[in-house]
Design an enzyme around this catalytic site. Structure first.
Site, PDB file in Angstrom:
ATOM      1  N   GLU A 192       0.834  -1.202   0.000  1.00 23.56           N
ATOM      2  CA  GLU A 192       0.000   0.000   0.000  1.00 23.56           C
ATOM      3  C   GLU A 192       0.867   1.250   0.000  1.00 23.56           C
ATOM      4  OE1 GLU A 192      -3.091   0.007  -0.463  1.00 23.56           O
ATOM      5  OE2 GLU A 192      -3.641  -2.093  -0.055  1.00 23.56           O
ATOM      6  N   CYS A 241      -7.532  -2.196   8.425  1.00 24.88           N
ATOM      7  CA  CYS A 241      -6.195  -2.195   7.817  1.00 24.88           C
ATOM      8  C   CYS A 241      -5.687  -0.767   7.632  1.00 24.88           C
ATOM      9  CB  CYS A 241      -6.221  -2.923   6.478  1.00 24.88           C
ATOM     10  SG  CYS A 241      -6.441  -4.709   6.592  1.00 24.88           S
ATOM     11  N   HIS A 261      -1.390  -5.888   1.522  1.00 28.93           N
ATOM     12  CA  HIS A 261      -2.595  -6.714   1.506  1.00 28.93           C
ATOM     13  C   HIS A 261      -2.335  -8.009   0.735  1.00 28.93           C
ATOM     14  CE1 HIS A 261      -5.395  -3.336   2.726  1.00 28.93           C
ATOM     15  NE2 HIS A 261      -5.865  -4.380   3.384  1.00 28.93           N
TER      16      HIS A 261
END
Length: 211
Positions: A89, A152, A174
């Site tokens: 991310e 998250c 992820h």
């Protein structure tokens, strides 16, 4: 649940986390893969931590563990149903907005993670290099520009905000479902190999080591 590395000849400390199951699932591939990782990867000694799928509490648990460990890097892993690749991310946003309750029954809508905090904070690990290292293994990976607005993202933003202008680097990846959870999916061993490759790339690109 914490598993600590013996350390060996490793000279850097990595705190790596995975989540407990949520949303009616019996397992979470993020933790299943994290707990399979070796005790050391390159110059990193790994400390593994399972965290709750609860807004706020997840960040508290990681910060508590990090306060004792004083890690060089914190790398958090989460489940992303519907994605077919491992996705580092790039950014976390200052927003809590849930479509399902967390494991404590909390379901915030458009609440800030940190009141008065920046709208977004960028990961401080080399996301492009991590994704490329995973692809070199023949496994699917791509940089993601949204960590969502569930726990998250909440955890990622909390850590990035806490460790701004410090030596501790923070990242989040992820991973897809396991085959028994649905499609798209990846085998557990493939996810484990992808995470190990990401850690190795982190050491090479950011810490100046070789792998």
């Amino acid at each position: 649940m914490i598993f600590k590395s013996k350390g060996g000849d490793a000279v850097k400390k990595l705190l790596i986390t995975g989540f407990e199951p949520f949303g009616g699932e019996k397992l979470n591939p993020s933790w299943e893969a994290v707990r399979m990782l070796p005790e050391t990867i390159g110059d990193f000694a790994l400390t593994k931590l399972q965290v709750p799928v609860v807004f706020g509490l997840a960040g508290e648990r990681v910060l508590s563990a990090a306060g004792t460990l004083d890690p060089d890097v914190i790398l958090c892993i989460g489940q992303a149903g519907g994605r077919g690749a491992v996705t580092p991310e790039r950014i976390a946003i200052n927003c809590r907005s849930a479509s399902i309750p967390d494991n404590a029954g909390f379901m915030p809508v458009e609440e800030p993670v940190v009141k008065g905090g920046p709208d977004g904070l960028f990961a401080t690990v080399p996301v492009e290099a991590m994704a490329a290292a995973i692809r070199k293994l023949g496994l699917p990976a791509a940089v993601s520009n949204t960590a969502g607005t569930y726990v998250c993202n909440d955890l990622m933003y909390t850590l990035l905000h806490h460790y701004r202008e410090t030596k501790t680097r923070v990242g989040f990846l992820h991973v897809p479902y396991l085959p028994e959870q649905g499609k798209p999916s990846m085998e557990l061993m493939e996810i484990q190999k992808a995470l190990a490759a990401a850690v190795s790339a982190l050491a090479f690109e950011f810490l100046g080591n070789t792998y």
